[in-house]
Design an enzyme around this catalytic site. Structure first.
Site, PDB file in Angstrom:
ATOM      1  N   GLU A 177       2.167  -0.695 -19.901  1.00  0.00           N
ATOM      2  CA  GLU A 177       0.795  -0.201 -19.807  1.00  0.00           C
ATOM      3  C   GLU A 177       0.590   0.374 -18.398  1.00  0.00           C
ATOM      4  O   GLU A 177       1.237  -0.076 -17.443  1.00  0.00           O
ATOM      5  CB  GLU A 177      -0.196  -1.354 -20.034  1.00  0.00           C
ATOM      6  CG  GLU A 177      -0.119  -1.973 -21.413  1.00  0.00           C
ATOM      7  CD  GLU A 177      -0.598  -1.047 -22.520  1.00  0.00           C
ATOM      8  OE1 GLU A 177      -1.566  -0.300 -22.301  1.00  0.00           O
ATOM      9  OE2 GLU A 177       0.021  -1.061 -23.612  1.00  0.00           O
TER      10      GLU A 177
ATOM     11  N   ARG B 233      10.174  14.082   3.730  1.00  0.00           N
ATOM     12  CA  ARG B 233       8.990  14.026   4.603  1.00  0.00           C
ATOM     13  C   ARG B 233       9.396  14.230   6.071  1.00  0.00           C
ATOM     14  O   ARG B 233      10.577  14.134   6.400  1.00  0.00           O
ATOM     15  CB  ARG B 233       8.303  12.674   4.428  1.00  0.00           C
ATOM     16  CG  ARG B 233       7.721  12.549   3.037  1.00  0.00           C
ATOM     17  CD  ARG B 233       6.886  11.309   2.908  1.00  0.00           C
ATOM     18  NE  ARG B 233       6.300  11.252   1.577  1.00  0.00           N
ATOM     19  CZ  ARG B 233       5.215  10.564   1.269  1.00  0.00           C
ATOM     20  NH1 ARG B 233       4.603   9.842   2.185  1.00  0.00           N
ATOM     21  NH2 ARG B 233       4.737  10.579   0.045  1.00  0.00           N
TER      22      ARG B 233
ATOM     23  N   HIS C 297       1.023   3.726   6.785  1.00  0.00           N
ATOM     24  CA  HIS C 297       2.140   2.952   6.235  1.00  0.00           C
ATOM     25  C   HIS C 297       2.141   1.524   6.791  1.00  0.00           C
ATOM     26  O   HIS C 297       2.453   0.574   6.077  1.00  0.00           O
ATOM     27  CB  HIS C 297       3.465   3.654   6.514  1.00  0.00           C
ATOM     28  CG  HIS C 297       3.590   4.979   5.826  1.00  0.00           C
ATOM     29  ND1 HIS C 297       3.389   5.109   4.469  1.00  0.00           N
ATOM     30  CD2 HIS C 297       3.854   6.225   6.287  1.00  0.00           C
ATOM     31  CE1 HIS C 297       3.534   6.394   4.130  1.00  0.00           C
ATOM     32  NE2 HIS C 297       3.810   7.079   5.218  1.00  0.00           N
TER      33      HIS C 297
ATOM     34  N   ASP D 125       0.458   4.089  -3.546  1.00  0.00           N
ATOM     35  CA  ASP D 125       0.227   5.448  -3.044  1.00  0.00           C
ATOM     36  C   ASP D 125      -1.116   5.554  -2.322  1.00  0.00           C
ATOM     37  O   ASP D 125      -2.081   4.872  -2.684  1.00  0.00           O
ATOM     38  CB  ASP D 125       0.289   6.434  -4.227  1.00  0.00           C
ATOM     39  CG  ASP D 125       0.482   7.861  -3.757  1.00  0.00           C
ATOM     40  OD1 ASP D 125       1.017   8.062  -2.641  1.00  0.00           O
ATOM     41  OD2 ASP D 125       0.101   8.780  -4.499  1.00  0.00           O
TER      42      ASP D 125
ATOM     43  N   ASN E  91      11.231  10.974  -1.096  1.00  0.00           N
ATOM     44  CA  ASN E  91      10.477  10.796   0.155  1.00  0.00           C
ATOM     45  C   ASN E  91      11.293  11.132   1.413  1.00  0.00           C
ATOM     46  O   ASN E  91      10.742  11.270   2.495  1.00  0.00           O
ATOM     47  CB  ASN E  91       9.906   9.377   0.263  1.00  0.00           C
ATOM     48  CG  ASN E  91       8.763   9.081  -0.689  1.00  0.00           C
ATOM     49  OD1 ASN E  91       8.575   7.949  -1.124  1.00  0.00           O
ATOM     50  ND2 ASN E  91       7.973  10.090  -1.027  1.00  0.00           N
ATOM     51  N   TRP E  92      12.626  11.297   1.270  1.00  0.00           N
ATOM     52  CA  TRP E  92      13.433  11.695   2.437  1.00  0.00           C
ATOM     53  C   TRP E  92      13.012  13.063   2.953  1.00  0.00           C
ATOM     54  O   TRP E  92      13.284  13.413   4.101  1.00  0.00           O
ATOM     55  CB  TRP E  92      14.924  11.751   2.073  1.00  0.00           C
ATOM     56  CG  TRP E  92      15.544  10.423   1.783  1.00  0.00           C
ATOM     57  CD1 TRP E  92      15.838   9.912   0.552  1.00  0.00           C
ATOM     58  CD2 TRP E  92      15.974   9.419   2.728  1.00  0.00           C
ATOM     59  NE1 TRP E  92      16.415   8.658   0.672  1.00  0.00           N
ATOM     60  CE2 TRP E  92      16.516   8.337   2.003  1.00  0.00           C
ATOM     61  CE3 TRP E  92      15.947   9.335   4.127  1.00  0.00           C
ATOM     62  CZ2 TRP E  92      17.022   7.186   2.596  1.00  0.00           C
ATOM     63  CZ3 TRP E  92      16.452   8.186   4.738  1.00  0.00           C
ATOM     64  CH2 TRP E  92      16.982   7.127   3.977  1.00  0.00           C
TER      65      TRP E  92
HETATM   66  C1  IPE Z   1       5.309   7.760  -4.959  1.00  0.00           C
HETATM   67  O1  IPE Z   1       4.391   8.342  -4.121  1.00  0.00           O
HETATM   68  C2  IPE Z   1       6.347   7.059  -4.154  1.00  0.00           C
HETATM   69  C3  IPE Z   1       5.920   5.839  -3.494  1.00  0.00           C
HETATM   70  C4  IPE Z   1       4.757   5.277  -3.601  1.00  0.00           C
HETATM   71  C5  IPE Z   1       6.938   5.212  -2.676  1.00  0.00           C
HETATM   72  P1  IPE Z   1       4.536   9.858  -3.633  1.00  0.00           P
HETATM   73  O2  IPE Z   1       3.388  10.122  -2.734  1.00  0.00           O
HETATM   74  O3  IPE Z   1       5.872  10.100  -3.074  1.00  0.00           O
HETATM   75  O4  IPE Z   1       4.417  10.652  -5.001  1.00  0.00           O
HETATM   76  P2  IPE Z   1       3.970  12.154  -5.259  1.00  0.00           P
HETATM   77  O5  IPE Z   1       4.697  13.026  -4.268  1.00  0.00           O
HETATM   78  O6  IPE Z   1       2.496  12.226  -5.057  1.00  0.00           O
HETATM   79  O7  IPE Z   1       4.343  12.414  -6.678  1.00  0.00           O
HETATM   80  C1  IPE Z   2       2.686   6.040  -0.373  1.00  0.00           C
HETATM   81  O1  IPE Z   2       1.700   6.643   0.386  1.00  0.00           O
HETATM   82  C2  IPE Z   2       3.824   5.522   0.465  1.00  0.00           C
HETATM   83  C3  IPE Z   2       5.056   6.304   0.363  1.00  0.00           C
HETATM   84  C4  IPE Z   2       5.253   7.312  -0.422  1.00  0.00           C
HETATM   85  C5  IPE Z   2       6.142   5.905   1.242  1.00  0.00           C
HETATM   86  P1  IPE Z   2       1.774   8.171   0.769  1.00  0.00           P
HETATM   87  O2  IPE Z   2       2.445   8.294   2.089  1.00  0.00           O
HETATM   88  O3  IPE Z   2       2.359   8.967  -0.308  1.00  0.00           O
HETATM   89  O4  IPE Z   2       0.234   8.522   0.936  1.00  0.00           O
HETATM   90  P2  IPE Z   2      -0.483   9.833   0.465  1.00  0.00           P
HETATM   91  O5  IPE Z   2      -0.235   9.955  -1.012  1.00  0.00           O
HETATM   92  O6  IPE Z   2       0.105  10.955   1.226  1.00  0.00           O
HETATM   93  O7  IPE Z   2      -1.915   9.592   0.789  1.00  0.00           O
HETATM   94 MG    MG Z   3       1.600   9.916  -1.942  1.00  0.00          MG
END
Ligand code: IPE
Ligand code: IPE
Ligand code: MG
Length: 234
Positions: free
Chosen positions: A201, A72, A38, A21, A69-70
């Site tokens: 853990e 987004r 990404h 993340d 994540n869809w």
């Molecule tokens: C978790 O991250 C999913 C991935 C790393 C693929 P998200 O950014 O989607 O999680 P939330 O929305 O902060 O919970």
């Molecule tokens: C994790 O990074 C990757 C995916 C969820 C695909 P994010 O895209 O969630 O990055 P932040 O959390 O918005 O910084």
């Molecule tokens: Mg994130």
């Protein structure tokens, strides 16, 4: 003289997982579009996954794209799908030199037929390799359990054990989960490996995923090794 670096042997960790993340915030901090975060995160993924295998860890799981994540922006989803497609092409070329077996965790039914075919081909072609790399893509822990329960019903099972569930999860080929590392500073699991992590853990770090380094990986592993896992015993 002993020249081998035994300080980097973490084979007692059999299965490590990463919630990768912070890609979006990494890009924003640099005035870049989230999509470039990404792309940078994909490079970190390749580096850290290899570093784990080099440390004797046999199974690595990464959370690349969740069922949530869809939702987004379309351009971001498209970029992530494209990066995955590019990664599959790259991994396919390296199957023989890498000894990595790739398994996708998640429902491939929502992927385009082309991406699905590519993913399944990589799974098939790499299936005799030794290290396991699980890529959670269109993965959700709740969705995974719904799939398991549907299967059990289809099989006509009425008396269900924990093993019946564990052996039908997407991670059926993997050993028990030892350690989950989440970068990006949030203290939650976001629907990741909810059954499997019952006794795993956790290691949380504010470092954004594109900045996650081998040094920090070692820090997480040393931290894990110093913990006492009691599994409910005394
Ligand atoms: C978790 O991250 C999913 C991935 C790393 C693929 P998200 O950014 O989607 O999680 P939330 O929305 O902060 O919970
Ligand atoms: C994790 O990074 C990757 C995916 C969820 C695909 P994010 O895209 O969630 O990055 P932040 O959390 O918005 O910084
Ligand atoms: Mg994130």
């Amino acid at each position: 003289m002993q020249t081998e670096d035994v300080s980097k042997d973490f084979s007692q960790v059999r299965h490590i997982a990463f919630i990768m993340d912070g890609n979006g915030r990494w890009a924003k901090l640099r005035g870049l579009p989230r999509t470039s975060g990404h792309a940078e995160g994909a490079k970190t993924f390749d580096k850290i996954m290899r570093a784990c295998f080099a440390r004797g860890i046999n199974t690595v799981t990464v959370y690349a794209f969740s069922t949530e994540n869809w939702s987004r922006p379309e351009v971001e989803v498209k970029t992530i799908l494209k990066l995955m497609s590019q990664y599959i092409s790259y991994a396919e070329k390296k199957i023989n030199e890498n000894d990595i077996r790739v398994i996708f965790l998640g429902d491939k039914g929502r992927l385009s037929p082309a991406l699905r075919k590519k993913a399944e081909a990589l799974e098939e072609k790499s299936k005799n390799n030794g290290h396991i790399l699980n890529i959670a893509f269109n993965y959700g822990g709740r969705d995974e359990l719904v799939h398991v329960f549907r299967r059990l019903i289809q099989e006509g099972k009425t008396d269900i054990t924990e093993d019946d569930i564990t052996s039908r999860l997407y991670t059926a080929e993997s050993p028990a989960l030892d350690l989950v590392v989440r970068t990006g500073g949030d203290l939650r699991i976001s629907n990741f490996l909810i059954w499997q992590s019952a006794y795993a853990e956790y290691y949380f770090t504010p470092t954004l995923w594109p900045d996650f380094s081998e040094e920090e990986l070692d820090k997480a592993l040393l931290d894990f090794c110093a913990r006492e896992r009691r599994f409910g015993k005394v």
